[in-house]
Design an enzyme around this catalytic site. Sequence first.
Site: not given
Ligand code: IPM
Ligand code: MG
Length: 370
Positions: A147, A198, A230, A254, A258
């Site tokens: 990032y 990884k 993975d 990230d 999710d």
């Molecule tokens: C998260 C989001 C952010 C990220 C975006 C909105 C920049 O996906 O907080 O997980 O990628 O970190």
């Molecule tokens: Mg995210």
Amino acid sequence: MVAASEAPLRLLVLAGDGIGPEVTEQALRVVESFAPHLGRPLEISHGLVGGASIEACDEAVSDAVVAQANGSDAVLFGAVGGERWDARPVGRRPESGIIRLRRDLDLFANLRPAVAYPELASASALRPELVDGLDIVVVRELTSGVYFGQPRGQETTADGARRAFDTQAYTDAEIVRVCRAAFQLALSRSRRVCSVDKANVMETGRLWRAVATEVGREFPDVELIHMYADNCAMQLIRQPKQFDVIVTDNLFGDVLSDAAAMLTGSLGMAPSASLGLPRPDGTTLGLYEPIHGSAPDISGQGVANPLAAILSFAMCLEHSFGRPDLAARLGAAVRGALSQGFRTPDIMSPGGRRVGTTEMTDAVLSALAA
Ligand code: IPM
Ligand code: MG
């Protein structure tokens, strides 16, 4: 002079875009209801972030707001982003507001719990027995990695090809501090850390694994295992309850967080805390944010699930306001609202009482009062 106990707790609210303002407004009703119980006066201020800030000052977050956040005890964050700003280049989009806040406030430890509520077992895409009782936390490194790595950019090569590049880089110190945060968290849970990398293909992965192993030696009571990213994604779907605390880098975190959040049935339920190092006075600055994002498709309709924002405030009570007792009360009230059948559309199932953003908050507030 004001006694330390009298010094106000400063909460900066950055509601942002899309459903951010809607869910934050509801979370603030919950905040207000806790204000008399905090033991210190609560001082709430508001600022702009994301698209809302771009409209006002052409920047996704202003220096003034960053400074204000730095002088706060906690930041309650909504969400950023929307179609209107989609055409802007990467560094000038609403998202760069949250990215800058993470970096400038040095909020390196991102805690993303995935907790399966029994009431929502049928909302998961997995069979109920796979998620029943699930309680894991992804600890994502938040201030480094791909990032932020330099160089990054886009160019046209001599033969006319368009080429883009990002840099994944970590120092040992960056890995040490986030791993320590994960091990410390594991001490208060089932004492198991899974470090994800990884190491089979990436230099940063090799360093990550070596450093995680070194930090692990500081915590002999915590079991450490390593997993390739993975495989971790696969194991999260196959048998999520094998995990307790997962620690990983910014990008893997990230993606995996999710996936972990969705195991529980709805992203609309998933809170997060982004924490810095403890400050000299012992407090920890944190930014508390639902992970669902700005959800432009449902914004303005009054149907967004406020529970992730409300549960994010519960994390604030625990980590920045030093009140785990109140955090537990709030968590119980959320479960109370769910067990009474209240459901926003994202978690609706047969037999549920379909409600909107405000009514769901009403349900939490009345569970708190009960
Ligand atoms: C998260 C989001 C952010 C990220 C975006 C909105 C920049 O996906 O907080 O997980 O990628 O970190
Ligand atoms: Mg995210």
